[in-house]
Design a protein around this motif. Structure first.
Motif, mmCIF file in Angstrom:
data_model
loop_
_atom_site.group_PDB
_atom_site.id
_atom_site.type_symbol
_atom_site.label_atom_id
_atom_site.label_comp_id
_atom_site.label_asym_id
_atom_site.label_seq_id
_atom_site.Cartn_x
_atom_site.Cartn_y
_atom_site.Cartn_z
ATOM 1 N N ARG A 51 9.390 37.338 9.711
ATOM 2 C CA ARG A 51 9.398 36.387 10.831
ATOM 3 C C ARG A 51 8.164 36.483 11.714
ATOM 4 N N SER A 52 7.574 37.647 11.789
ATOM 5 C CA SER A 52 6.457 37.817 12.716
ATOM 6 C C SER A 52 5.091 37.923 12.032
ATOM 7 N N TYR A 53 5.038 38.086 10.715
ATOM 8 C CA TYR A 53 3.742 38.252 10.047
ATOM 9 C C TYR A 53 3.522 37.130 9.039
ATOM 10 N N LYS A 54 2.546 36.257 9.364
ATOM 11 C CA LYS A 54 2.139 35.171 8.473
ATOM 12 C C LYS A 54 0.625 35.230 8.333
ATOM 13 N N TYR A 55 0.146 34.744 7.200
ATOM 14 C CA TYR A 55 -1.300 34.667 7.024
ATOM 15 C C TYR A 55 -1.672 33.449 6.193
ATOM 16 N N VAL A 56 -2.948 33.063 6.296
ATOM 17 C CA VAL A 56 -3.504 31.950 5.530
ATOM 18 C C VAL A 56 -4.517 32.510 4.552
ATOM 19 N N SER A 57 -4.454 32.021 3.305
ATOM 20 C CA SER A 57 -5.445 32.381 2.298
ATOM 21 C C SER A 57 -5.981 31.121 1.633
ATOM 22 N N ILE A 58 -7.286 31.104 1.427
ATOM 23 C CA ILE A 58 -7.954 29.949 0.817
ATOM 24 C C ILE A 58 -9.034 30.466 -0.131
ATOM 25 N N LYS A 59 -9.130 29.822 -1.287
ATOM 26 C CA LYS A 59 -10.223 30.127 -2.213
ATOM 27 C C LYS A 59 -10.764 28.821 -2.764
ATOM 28 N N VAL A 60 -12.073 28.647 -2.637
ATOM 29 C CA VAL A 60 -12.734 27.465 -3.175
ATOM 30 C C VAL A 60 -13.766 27.919 -4.200
ATOM 31 N N ASN A 61 -13.736 27.279 -5.361
ATOM 32 C CA ASN A 61 -14.692 27.575 -6.421
ATOM 33 C C ASN A 61 -15.852 26.593 -6.332
ATOM 34 N N LEU A 62 -17.065 27.123 -6.368
ATOM 35 C CA LEU A 62 -18.268 26.300 -6.360
ATOM 36 C C LEU A 62 -18.743 26.109 -7.796
ATOM 37 N N PHE A 63 -19.018 24.860 -8.168
ATOM 38 C CA PHE A 63 -19.420 24.564 -9.541
ATOM 39 C C PHE A 63 -20.920 24.328 -9.689
ATOM 40 N N LYS A 64 -21.605 24.033 -8.593
ATOM 41 C CA LYS A 64 -23.053 23.785 -8.636
ATOM 42 C C LYS A 64 -23.739 24.805 -7.732
ATOM 43 N N THR A 65 -23.976 25.974 -8.283
ATOM 44 C CA THR A 65 -24.581 27.053 -7.513
ATOM 45 C C THR A 65 -26.031 27.236 -7.942
ATOM 46 N N PRO A 66 -26.860 27.822 -7.132
ATOM 47 C CA PRO A 66 -26.630 28.324 -5.789
ATOM 48 C C PRO A 66 -26.649 27.196 -4.754
ATOM 49 N N VAL A 67 -25.899 27.364 -3.680
ATOM 50 C CA VAL A 67 -25.869 26.413 -2.575
ATOM 51 C C VAL A 67 -26.756 26.990 -1.471
ATOM 52 N N THR A 68 -27.809 26.252 -1.135
ATOM 53 C CA THR A 68 -28.801 26.767 -0.195
ATOM 54 C C THR A 68 -28.809 26.053 1.148
ATOM 55 N N LYS A 69 -28.089 24.946 1.273
ATOM 56 C CA LYS A 69 -28.080 24.189 2.525
ATOM 57 C C LYS A 69 -26.635 23.826 2.863
ATOM 58 N N VAL A 70 -26.086 24.455 3.913
ATOM 59 C CA VAL A 70 -24.684 24.274 4.287
ATOM 60 C C VAL A 70 -24.582 23.986 5.779
ATOM 61 N N LYS A 71 -23.781 22.987 6.114
ATOM 62 C CA LYS A 71 -23.439 22.701 7.505
ATOM 63 C C LYS A 71 -21.920 22.682 7.615
ATOM 64 N N VAL A 72 -21.425 23.090 8.795
ATOM 65 C CA VAL A 72 -19.986 23.100 9.049
ATOM 66 C C VAL A 72 -19.734 22.399 10.371
ATOM 67 N N ASN A 73 -18.777 21.473 10.358
ATOM 68 C CA ASN A 73 -18.344 20.816 11.586
ATOM 69 C C ASN A 73 -16.997 21.416 11.974
ATOM 70 N N PHE A 74 -16.912 21.946 13.210
ATOM 71 C CA PHE A 74 -15.673 22.492 13.764
ATOM 72 C C PHE A 74 -15.124 21.477 14.761
ATOM 73 N N LEU A 75 -13.873 21.134 14.634
ATOM 74 C CA LEU A 75 -13.229 20.217 15.555
ATOM 75 C C LEU A 75 -11.873 20.799 15.934
ATOM 76 N N VAL A 76 -11.663 21.001 17.233
ATOM 77 C CA VAL A 76 -10.368 21.467 17.722
ATOM 78 C C VAL A 76 -9.652 20.239 18.254
ATOM 79 N N MET A 77 -8.434 20.013 17.752
ATOM 80 C CA MET A 77 -7.647 18.865 18.190
ATOM 81 C C MET A 77 -6.316 19.352 18.768
ATOM 82 N N LYS A 78 -5.829 18.615 19.763
ATOM 83 C CA LYS A 78 -4.534 18.925 20.366
ATOM 84 C C LYS A 78 -3.653 17.693 20.246
ATOM 85 N N ARG A 79 -2.349 17.936 20.076
ATOM 86 C CA ARG A 79 -1.422 16.824 19.881
ATOM 87 C C ARG A 79 -1.003 16.223 21.224
#
Length: 178
Positions: A51-79
């Motif tokens: 009841r008190s311990y939960k976790y998130v796990s994610i794995k993404v496989n890259l098919f066109k490596t090496p990846v040399t240019k990466v950008k990330v957009n972070f968006l926090v949303m509230k309901r």
């Protein structure tokens, strides 16, 4: 008598303050690959151990490596009658950010939500699968209640992952702060 009454009052106030502190729960996680020839998710889930311990796990496989240019957009949303942008919507060059994380304090705070539990903490290029392993709710709870307190409510932490200026994947983690 007066000192005992004041001490009792302090104890009652301290216990009320401890009860007011927030508690975060994962409610859902959604992972979407927008270009399955470039990358795809092997897994993306929330696991409840008890009841008190939960976790998130994610794995993404890259098919066109090496990846040399990466950008990330972070968006926090509230309901609020649907999810609406709340506080932060920021895009960072991930390769430059990893080299100097202190250059942007907002990106540093948002990346600290998940970065300690990933294999992303090295300079570009990325030529391997990207893994976020067992991100615990306790870590998110600390970030949302102690590091930078958020008001109670339902939130969505949305990230868009871009390689070579093309959006390749979206990840949304939904949580409740009560």
């Amino acid at each position: 008598m007066g000192k005992k009454l004041r001490l009792l009052g302090l104890i009652v106030i301290a216990s009320l303050i401890m009860q007011i502190s927030g508690h975060v729960e994962f409610t859902n996680v959604k992972c979407e690959s927008l270009d399955k020839t470039f990358s795809d998710f092997e897994y993306c889930y929330i696991k409840a151990i008890n009841r008190s311990y939960k976790y998130v796990s994610i794995k993404v496989n890259l098919f066109k490596t090496p990846v040399t240019k990466v950008k990330v957009n972070f968006l926090v949303m509230k309901r609020f009658n649907g999810y609406r942008p709340f506080l932060y919507n920021i895009t960072v060059d991930a390769c430059k950010f990893i080299e100097n994380p202190n250059r942007n304090p907002i990106a540093h705070y948002l990346s600290d939500l998940f970065l300690p539990y990933t294999n992303l903490v090295h300079k570009c290029p990325y030529n391997h699968s990207l893994i976020m392993d067992k991100l615990p709710i306790d870590h998110i709870n600390n970030q949302f209640t102690n590091v930078l307190p958020f008001p109670t409510g339902d939130y969505a932490l949305c990230t868009s992952w871009m390689a070579y200026d093309i959006n390749r994947a979206n990840i949304k983690v939904f949580l409740t702060l009560s």
